[in-house]
Design an enzyme around this catalytic site. Sequence first.
Site, PDB file in Angstrom:
ATOM      1  N   SER A  42     -12.492 -11.179 -55.703  1.00 34.71           N
ATOM      2  CA  SER A  42     -11.993 -10.159 -56.627  1.00 34.71           C
ATOM      3  C   SER A  42     -13.125  -9.606 -57.501  1.00 34.71           C
ATOM      4  O   SER A  42     -14.097  -9.067 -56.981  1.00 34.71           O
ATOM      5  CB  SER A  42     -10.853 -10.732 -57.469  1.00 34.71           C
ATOM      6  OG  SER A  42     -10.149  -9.708 -58.140  1.00 34.71           O
TER       7      SER A  42
ATOM      8  N   ASP B  14      -1.565  -8.014 -51.849  1.00 36.69           N
ATOM      9  CA  ASP B  14      -2.969  -7.886 -52.247  1.00 36.69           C
ATOM     10  C   ASP B  14      -3.242  -6.424 -52.570  1.00 36.69           C
ATOM     11  O   ASP B  14      -3.508  -5.622 -51.673  1.00 36.69           O
ATOM     12  CB  ASP B  14      -3.881  -8.369 -51.120  1.00 36.69           C
ATOM     13  CG  ASP B  14      -5.355  -8.334 -51.489  1.00 36.69           C
ATOM     14  OD1 ASP B  14      -5.660  -7.988 -52.648  1.00 36.69           O
ATOM     15  OD2 ASP B  14      -6.191  -8.654 -50.634  1.00 36.69           O
TER      16      ASP B  14
ATOM     17  N   HIS C  96      -3.143 -11.753 -53.614  1.00 38.14           N
ATOM     18  CA  HIS C  96      -4.396 -11.619 -54.348  1.00 38.14           C
ATOM     19  C   HIS C  96      -4.557 -12.840 -55.241  1.00 38.14           C
ATOM     20  O   HIS C  96      -3.683 -13.175 -56.045  1.00 38.14           O
ATOM     21  CB  HIS C  96      -4.391 -10.343 -55.188  1.00 38.14           C
ATOM     22  CG  HIS C  96      -5.743  -9.985 -55.723  1.00 38.14           C
ATOM     23  ND1 HIS C  96      -6.677  -9.333 -54.969  1.00 38.14           N
ATOM     24  CD2 HIS C  96      -6.317 -10.208 -56.930  1.00 38.14           C
ATOM     25  CE1 HIS C  96      -7.777  -9.162 -55.681  1.00 38.14           C
ATOM     26  NE2 HIS C  96      -7.586  -9.687 -56.880  1.00 38.14           N
TER      27      HIS C  96
END
Length: 290
Positions: A142, A231, A261
């Site tokens: 991320s 995600d 995610h």
Amino acid sequence: MSFIEKAELAVLEQNRRALRALLVTPKARASGLAKVEDLHIPGPAGQLRARYYEAVDATPAPMTLFFHGGGFVTCDIDTHDSICSHLAKESAGRVLSVDYRLAPETRFPGQIEDARAACAWAFQNAQSFGAAPDKLALAGDSAGAYLAATMALEINRITPGAVPLQVLLYPLIHVQDSLWAEEELRNFRFLGRAAAFYIARFLGAEALPSLLDVDLSASPATIVAGGGPLDPVRADAKAFVGKLREAGVRVTERKYAALTHGGLNLTASSKTAIKALQEVGALMREGLAR
């Protein structure tokens, strides 16, 4: 500080504590590692926490420097202990996980400055860990993937080939609201758009450079792993992969439909997370051996 700002900070602190309670799970660490060692390394504004992981069968390949995700505002090397331990084990390698200063306490580009200092230290000390002395792989998830990709470009522009591999796990590519708005109602982009908005506010980085707008020709070989409908960065990751390939960069993709995610942190309870890290680690092992 206004009432609203104080309330936002209070919520952020609650989120930080909740994430630590959820993710800091000793049993989630991969077993059978040769070494796990806590360190402190010099940063531009003081010491940075770091943790070194070494596989039993580690080869003299480049060490991997890992930056954690969390939107630049949450998480640390403890919340991402499981990811780094599994990557070290499965890649038969060495992983150095490094903290960086979080927003809003530290505004952008403080996070870049910390990442730059960590890279410099890793190059200077890699050989003492038994790793290759002149090369360094970069990885992150991320927001940490944003830092890894940014540092890989910066380093390779100065010293071509010094970073031979980058590993980007559901990478955050940008926080530009106009781009997030284009798909706000699809693929949970409305959640991602809200998150990106607050990231930009806390960072003070509405102009955080989009990785879709920079010259990617100096990027190293890249492994990108992402999730499914839960995600929200997957559309951006797809566009980023396309840009990399247009620049002539070798890219290996892995997509996991059931992965959310941030889901790779959940190795204590998710078979999907373990499988994904095993596969990514195996790809890392191949890439670092080249």
